[in-house]
Design a protein around this motif. Structure first.
Motif, short mmCIF file in Angstrom:
data_model
loop_
_atom_site.label_atom_id
_atom_site.label_comp_id
_atom_site.label_asym_id
_atom_site.label_seq_id
_atom_site.Cartn_x
_atom_site.Cartn_y
_atom_site.Cartn_z
N TRP A 136 3.74 1.45 9.46
CA TRP A 136 3.08 1.93 8.46
C TRP A 136 3.36 3.43 8.41
O TRP A 136 2.97 4.19 9.36
N THR A 137 3.32 3.85 7.10
CA THR A 137 3.68 5.17 6.92
C THR A 137 2.57 5.79 6.14
O THR A 137 2.17 5.38 5.12
N VAL A 138 2.08 6.88 6.56
CA VAL A 138 0.89 7.81 5.66
C VAL A 138 1.03 9.23 5.81
O VAL A 138 1.62 9.65 7.06
N ASN A 198 5.03 -1.35 -0.81
CA ASN A 198 3.99 -0.42 -1.10
C ASN A 198 2.87 -1.55 -0.58
O ASN A 198 2.87 -2.57 -0.99
N ASP A 199 1.86 -1.05 -0.06
CA ASP A 199 0.68 -1.81 0.62
C ASP A 199 -0.45 -1.51 -0.53
O ASP A 199 -0.87 -0.37 -0.52
N GLY A 221 3.28 1.18 3.06
CA GLY A 221 2.60 2.37 3.11
C GLY A 221 2.03 2.67 1.65
O GLY A 221 2.70 1.85 0.75
N THR A 238 5.03 7.92 10.66
CA THR A 238 5.12 6.61 10.59
C THR A 238 4.55 5.87 11.91
O THR A 238 5.32 6.31 12.86
N LYS A 255 7.72 6.55 2.84
CA LYS A 255 8.39 5.30 3.21
C LYS A 255 9.65 5.44 3.03
O LYS A 255 10.55 5.01 4.12
N SER A 283 3.98 8.10 0.31
CA SER A 283 3.62 8.09 1.85
C SER A 283 4.76 8.60 2.70
O SER A 283 4.39 9.00 3.99
#
Length: 176
Positions: free
Chosen positions: A166-168, A130-131, A10, A172, A16, A14
């Motif tokens: 994926w966390t935003v 982190n993405d 994420g 999640t 995570k 976010s």
């Protein structure tokens, strides 16, 4: 409880780390692996560390290291690795890559070793990362290299994970 190997991706802030902590909340013992170092003298960093520490159960242990392969290769309680982004940055520091970008191959070797250890670990492990590859292409070569290596690291770990999330905005979602 999490699958054996879970990667949580994420953006910054976010959620995570909180998601990772939730996945392992039912475990009586967890080793929290902090890869960021103490950054002595930085009040903002100290505040961030204090917030993370306050959320963790007292029964959880702590290891502050970027030497992840021995931890993954040894038996023990579940690991929460927070985070792979800081692992990469500190690995680049330790190999003096920022001063000599031609040393990037050394980092790629460390990524490969980490991914192999991730694949073979017998421990329950959750890692946060982190993405950073979805944004603007960085103007300078060092930051572009970091972004590219971060993408390679996330891909290598993701492809060897049982679960990728994926966390935003604190939510999640599973990636399939």
């Amino acid at each position: 409880m999490a699958e054996q190997r879970t990667l949580i991706l994420g953006g910054a802030r976010s959620g995570k780390s909180i998601a990772a902590e939730r996945l392992l909340a039912g475990e009586p013992e967890v080793l929290y692996v902090a890869t960021g170092g103490d950054d002595s003298g930085n009040a903002e960093w100290a505040s961030r560390i204090a917030l993370h520490q306050a959320r963790r159960p007292e029964s959880w242990g702590l290891a502050e290291t970027i030497d992840l392969v021995p931890l993954l290769d040894s038996p023990g309680p579940p690991l929460l690795i927070d985070c792979l982004t800081l692992w990469l940055s500190r690995t680049m520091d330790s190999l003096d890559v920022w001063a000599d970008l031609s040393r990037a191959g050394l980092v790629e070797e460390r990524i490969a070793l980490l991914a192999e250890a991730w694949s073979r670990t017998s421990r329950l492990v959750v890692a946060v990362s982190n993405d950073i590859g979805s944004g603007v292409v960085p103007a300078d070569a060092g930051t572009r290299l970091f972004r590219d290596l971060m993408g390679r690291l996330n891909t290598a770990i993701s492809l060897r994970s049982d679960t990728v999330l994926w966390t935003v905005a604190g939510r999640t979602l599973p990636l399939t």
